[in-house]
Write an enzyme that holds these catalytic residues in place. Sequence first.
Site, PDB file in Angstrom:
ATOM      1  N   ARG A 134       8.062   3.565  31.161  1.00 28.36           N
ATOM      2  CA  ARG A 134       7.767   2.286  31.826  1.00 28.36           C
ATOM      3  C   ARG A 134       8.811   2.006  32.895  1.00 28.36           C
ATOM      4  O   ARG A 134       9.992   1.851  32.590  1.00 28.36           O
ATOM      5  CB  ARG A 134       7.758   1.143  30.794  1.00 28.36           C
ATOM      6  CG  ARG A 134       6.533   1.131  29.928  1.00 28.36           C
ATOM      7  CD  ARG A 134       6.575   0.007  28.923  1.00 28.36           C
ATOM      8  NE  ARG A 134       6.725  -1.327  29.504  1.00 28.36           N
ATOM      9  CZ  ARG A 134       6.604  -2.444  28.819  1.00 28.36           C
ATOM     10  NH1 ARG A 134       6.321  -2.400  27.521  1.00 28.36           N
ATOM     11  NH2 ARG A 134       6.763  -3.613  29.410  1.00 28.36           N
ATOM     12  N   ARG A 146      12.391 -10.181  34.161  1.00 28.29           N
ATOM     13  CA  ARG A 146      11.470 -10.399  33.024  1.00 28.29           C
ATOM     14  C   ARG A 146      12.089 -11.393  32.035  1.00 28.29           C
ATOM     15  O   ARG A 146      11.386 -12.239  31.478  1.00 28.29           O
ATOM     16  CB  ARG A 146      11.169  -9.068  32.317  1.00 28.29           C
ATOM     17  CG  ARG A 146      10.266  -8.166  33.141  1.00 28.29           C
ATOM     18  CD  ARG A 146      10.292  -6.733  32.644  1.00 28.29           C
ATOM     19  NE  ARG A 146       9.690  -6.550  31.340  1.00 28.29           N
ATOM     20  CZ  ARG A 146       9.895  -5.480  30.569  1.00 28.29           C
ATOM     21  NH1 ARG A 146      10.717  -4.509  30.967  1.00 28.29           N
ATOM     22  NH2 ARG A 146       9.300  -5.371  29.422  1.00 28.29           N
TER      23      ARG A 146
HETATM   24  P1  AMP Z   1       4.660  -6.343  27.788  1.00 29.90           P
HETATM   25  O1  AMP Z   1       4.087  -5.006  27.466  1.00 29.90           O
HETATM   26  O2  AMP Z   1       4.194  -7.411  26.828  1.00 29.90           O
HETATM   27  O3  AMP Z   1       6.166  -6.300  27.940  1.00 29.90           O
HETATM   28  O4  AMP Z   1       4.085  -6.762  29.212  1.00 29.90           O
HETATM   29  C1  AMP Z   1       4.394  -6.037  30.385  1.00 29.90           C
HETATM   30  C2  AMP Z   1       4.063  -6.866  31.606  1.00 29.90           C
HETATM   31  O5  AMP Z   1       2.654  -7.150  31.631  1.00 29.90           O
HETATM   32  C3  AMP Z   1       4.731  -8.227  31.678  1.00 29.90           C
HETATM   33  O6  AMP Z   1       6.051  -8.146  32.218  1.00 29.90           O
HETATM   34  C4  AMP Z   1       3.774  -8.992  32.582  1.00 29.90           C
HETATM   35  O7  AMP Z   1       3.954  -8.646  33.930  1.00 29.90           O
HETATM   36  C5  AMP Z   1       2.412  -8.453  32.142  1.00 29.90           C
HETATM   37  N1  AMP Z   1       1.830  -9.280  31.051  1.00 29.90           N
HETATM   38  C6  AMP Z   1       1.648  -8.900  29.758  1.00 29.90           C
HETATM   39  N2  AMP Z   1       1.118  -9.896  29.035  1.00 29.90           N
HETATM   40  C7  AMP Z   1       0.977 -10.951  29.895  1.00 29.90           C
HETATM   41  C8  AMP Z   1       0.517 -12.286  29.749  1.00 29.90           C
HETATM   42  N3  AMP Z   1       0.101 -12.754  28.566  1.00 29.90           N
HETATM   43  N4  AMP Z   1       0.513 -13.071  30.857  1.00 29.90           N
HETATM   44  C9  AMP Z   1       0.923 -12.611  32.053  1.00 29.90           C
HETATM   45  N5  AMP Z   1       1.387 -11.381  32.249  1.00 29.90           N
HETATM   46  C10 AMP Z   1       1.430 -10.538  31.185  1.00 29.90           C
END
Ligand code: AMP
Length: 191
Positions: A134, A146
């Site tokens: 990632r 983030r």
């Molecule tokens: P994660 O795998 O949960 O760390 O998500 C990776 C990225 O996906 C985040 O940094 C956001 O850019 C996007 N993302 C994931 N879930 C959401 C959500 N519920 N709302 C908005 N963006 C999201």
Amino acid sequence: MLNIVLFGPPGAGKGTQSEKLIQKYGLVHLSTGAIFRQNIKDGTSLGKLAKEYIDRGDLVPDELTIALLQAEVAKHPTSKGFIFDGFPRTTEQAEALDEFLNGKNMPITMMVALEVDEDELKVRLLERAKTSGRSDDADIDIIQSRIETYKQKTAPVANFYERQDKFHSINGEGSVETISERLVAAIHAFN
Ligand code: AMP
């Protein structure tokens, strides 16, 4: 039905702990981040749009994310319940999720937050970058943004569930097994 929102900042261990919980309780794991990454891999138009936000450490717009989540829930009509991992990330998403699930008579049971120190989050994410592939884990500036996004937009979502007496937080530091035991104890205390 058991519908759990697993909450916490990036690197808190939501994905790892979700895997444990789906095995134990037979739930469906819904990670909006994982769905976006799959779309990026598949080159879909949703993936192209989401990538711009993800690469900056920003949130993908609510409207898009909510529609995506609802479509995923609808794919599992016979599920015993869901683990929502990385959703909701804004109060607007939490409100939309409540309206959607209450309309189906399958309300959120509880939110459990994993509490992890910020320095530890950064160490974990940089370590994960070595195997996750990632790009948003590999760059300290993106990690920082983030975490800031989490503090500004996502952390207030806890209040939404607190007001409904559905919020519980646990210590998210320690071994995977220890944290899993804390989570299970928190879930049992609620059920
Ligand atoms: P994660 O795998 O949960 O760390 O998500 C990776 C990225 O996906 C985040 O940094 C956001 O850019 C996007 N993302 C994931 N879930 C959401 C959500 N519920 N709302 C908005 N963006 C999201």
